[in-house]
Design an enzyme around this catalytic site. Structure first.
Site, PDB file in Angstrom:
ATOM      1  CG  HIS A 110      46.088  46.071  37.406  1.00 40.39           C
ATOM      2  ND1 HIS A 110      46.941  46.424  36.398  1.00 40.39           N
ATOM      3  CD2 HIS A 110      44.826  46.264  36.934  1.00 40.39           C
ATOM      4  CE1 HIS A 110      46.245  46.829  35.346  1.00 40.39           C
ATOM      5  NE2 HIS A 110      44.959  46.740  35.644  1.00 40.39           N
ATOM      6  CD  GLU A 137      41.696  43.728  37.349  1.00 43.73           C
ATOM      7  OE1 GLU A 137      40.967  44.406  36.596  1.00 43.73           O
ATOM      8  OE2 GLU A 137      42.927  43.633  37.212  1.00 43.73           O
ATOM      9  CG  ASP A 139      41.593  42.267  32.619  1.00 39.16           C
ATOM     10  OD1 ASP A 139      40.980  42.699  33.606  1.00 39.16           O
ATOM     11  OD2 ASP A 139      42.636  42.788  32.173  1.00 39.16           O
ATOM     12  CG  HIS A 152      45.838  43.458  28.478  1.00 35.63           C
ATOM     13  ND1 HIS A 152      45.530  44.382  29.438  1.00 35.63           N
ATOM     14  CD2 HIS A 152      46.030  44.153  27.326  1.00 35.63           C
ATOM     15  CE1 HIS A 152      45.542  45.592  28.897  1.00 35.63           C
ATOM     16  NE2 HIS A 152      45.842  45.480  27.623  1.00 35.63           N
TER      17      HIS A 152
END
Length: 564
Positions: A110, A137, A139, A152
């Protein structure tokens, strides 16, 4: 030797000996065939010629006759089908086969290894890969000049020092998702300006996270992340022995597109188009994500995770991406559309129309807030959610597992490990977004018991409210739960560990072998006892005959005795 045995002695059992031997040989032969057939059935290599003429194989294993009306499935794809319509050997949710009997849950780093290193940094992504993550992962959000970077939120102030580098660039006139907002928005800054910022630890409400790495790392671009992933797969993995791994294989990219509707409305930027443009213009990305040659060359006992997975909370964005990856000649040539994952907030899980909308989408999995899975109340969450996903043949990748107890459902689980065991084993989810990658990998590598989970339980009682999800509605913290304590978890874990080396079928075969050896030992013991008893009887008879011959006096001896 038989002439020395008197007629009164019991005759030897010479005729029963071959019959016993034949019975013993028959039992040994049948046991061998039984074990051979069981192993053949397990491997799918059952041959009816090894059975008796009066015994037919089970109906499920019988071969359909050529005249059968049942449809047959060709082992090779039709050459008339376009490449993206042929058999995909790298699905996000693999099907178990005789060759592939178990695939551990996917571990998605994550935002990297966010517990150890500030999120969305190249160092964090690399650490996640070293700890065993199947995916990293990022963003993805756009800069003012059209570059995708990993951060984020669209607000730079959450995870960077933008307020000290550009103190006068804060804006207060934003309307995001129907409410007034303010911040240092990513699409107001160029890539050159973004590279002047340093990243800090975002999770500040726990003392368990280190601040020593704050201010050391810059914001990475998508191009840099792709290069890091390629370098890890091609250069690093072979040197740590991971290139021989048959299940899961090379690590992939699990990318989320953040706030696409807001960015389109506020800045006129289509994030999906930017992603497509960067993939098409990047040779490394095209080779990694579009060629799919590694998937095409997989053997029957190998499974490779899809190299690219796209996720988003916005349904329209996923639909647009799926259409582009199936119709664009560059994106669709020789490849399959990357799996699409619809992210679901806790509010989405309570929407009655959610599954109706999902079944009309081309998604491979759903990514729910883990609170949707930990509840089992009258609102239909928990197991009902899992059952609904399985009915729609969708994988479940829950978010987010964190080590700190304030993010764990402590009403039911003592630690994050126990909560993970419940998600993996009781609910059988296929993947987890984890900030403690090493913990998730370790728990996922332990086999689950056949009769339930390694840990956790169901429970009763009203849930207590716990921490909510992240501030922007994206993947975040733990939530409500039910109470039963974690005592059953340890018992479940102990029973699960007993099955790490042998599964149920192995234990059945071992029991069969043990019973066969016990029977064989009994027969051999009886046979040896029989031989010894025969030998003893013969010697006894011989000694008895000799004594009787000595005791019987002759005529001469009788005369002498009479004289004496």
């Amino acid at each position: 030797r038989s002439s020395s045995i008197t007629p009164s002695s019991p005759p030897p059992r010479s005729r029963t000996l071959p019959q016993s031997t034949l019975i013993l040989a028959h039992l040994l032969c049948c046991g061998h065939l039984l074990l051979h057939d069981k192993s053949a059935l397990a491997s799918g290599d059952f041959d009816s010629s090894t059975t008796s003429n009066t015994t037919s194989p089970p109906p499920s294993l019988s071969t359909a006759s050529p005249t059968s009306s049942s449809p047959t499935i060709s082992s090779t794809s039709s050459p008339t089908l376009p490449p993206h319509r042929q058999h995909n050997k790298c699905p996000l949710k693999p099907k178990l086969t005789p060759e592939i009997t178990h695939v551990p849950p996917l571990v998605i780093g994550h935002r990297g290894a966010s517990y150890n290193v500030p999120e969305h940094t190249l160092a964090g992504y690399r650490l996640a890969l070293e700890l065993g993550a199947d995916y990293i992962e990022p963003d993805l959000v756009p800069t003012k000049d059209g570059h995708l970077v990993a951060i984020h939120s669209v607000d730079l102030n959450i995870t960077t020092n933008v307020d000290t580098v550009f103190p006068n660039r804060r804006r207060n006139d934003k309307t995001m998702e129907g409410s007034k907002d303010s911040g240092y928005y990513i699409h107001d800054f160029t890539l050159e300006e973004i590279k002047q910022l340093k990243v800090k630890q975002r999770v500040e409400d726990t003392a368990a996270r280190s601040r020593y790495f704050d201010g050391l790392f810059e914001v990475p671009t998508l191009v840099e992340i792709i290069d890091l992933l390629q370098e890890w797969n091609d250069n690093a993995r072979p040197y740590v022995g991971l290139d021989t791994q048959k299940i899961k294989g090379r690590a992939g990219l699990y990318a989320e597109l953040k706030k696409p509707a807001f960015l389109q409305e506020d800045a006129g930027i289509n994030v999906a188009d930017l992603l497509i443009k960067e993939i098409k213009n990047n040779p490394t990305a095209k080779e990694m994500f579009l060629s799919m040659h590694e998937c095409a060359n997989l053997k029957a006992d190998e499974y490779q995770v899809p190299p690219l997975v796209l996720q988003c909370f916005d349904r329209d964005t996923l639909a647009y991406l799926h259409k582009q990856f199936t119709t664009d000649q560059v994106l669709s040539y020789g490849s399959f559309p990357p799996p699409m994952v619809l992210l679901l907030s806790y509010k989405d899980c309570n929407n009655e129309d959610m599954w109706y909308a999902i079944q009309r989408m081309n998604v491979a999995a759903v990514g729910p807030d883990k609170r949707c899975l930990l509840e089992t109340d009258e609102e239909g969450l928990g197991r009902d959610f899992v059952n609904s996903a399985k009915e729609h043949e969708l994988g479940i990748h829950a978010w987010t597992e964190r080590l700190e107890t304030e993010f764990v459902d402590t009403d039911r689980f003592a630690t994050a490990q126990e909560e993970l065991r419940y998600l993996f084993c009781d609910l059988e989810i296929e993947g987890i977004f984890a900030e403690n990658v090493d913990v998730a990998v370790r728990v996922g590598s332990v086999a689950c018991s056949k009769d339930g989970a390694q840990g956790g339980g169901t429970g009763g009682g009203k849930e207590g409210e716990k921490k909510t999800s992240d501030d922007d509605g994206s993947k975040g913290k733990g939530g409500p739960s039910e109470g039963t304590g974690a005592a059953s978890t340890n018992a479940g874990a102990n029973s699960a560990c007993q099955n790490v080396l042998f599964d149920q079928s192995d234990q059945q075969q071992l029991a069969t072998v043990a019973a066969g050896f016990t029977l064989l030992g009994g027969l051999l013991g009886s046979f040896l006892t029989y031989l010894v008893s025969i030998g003893c009887n013969r010697r006894r008879v011989q000694r008895g005959t000799t004594r009787r011959q000595v005791r019987i006096p002759t005529a001469e001896i009788r005369d002498e005795n009479e004289l004496i």
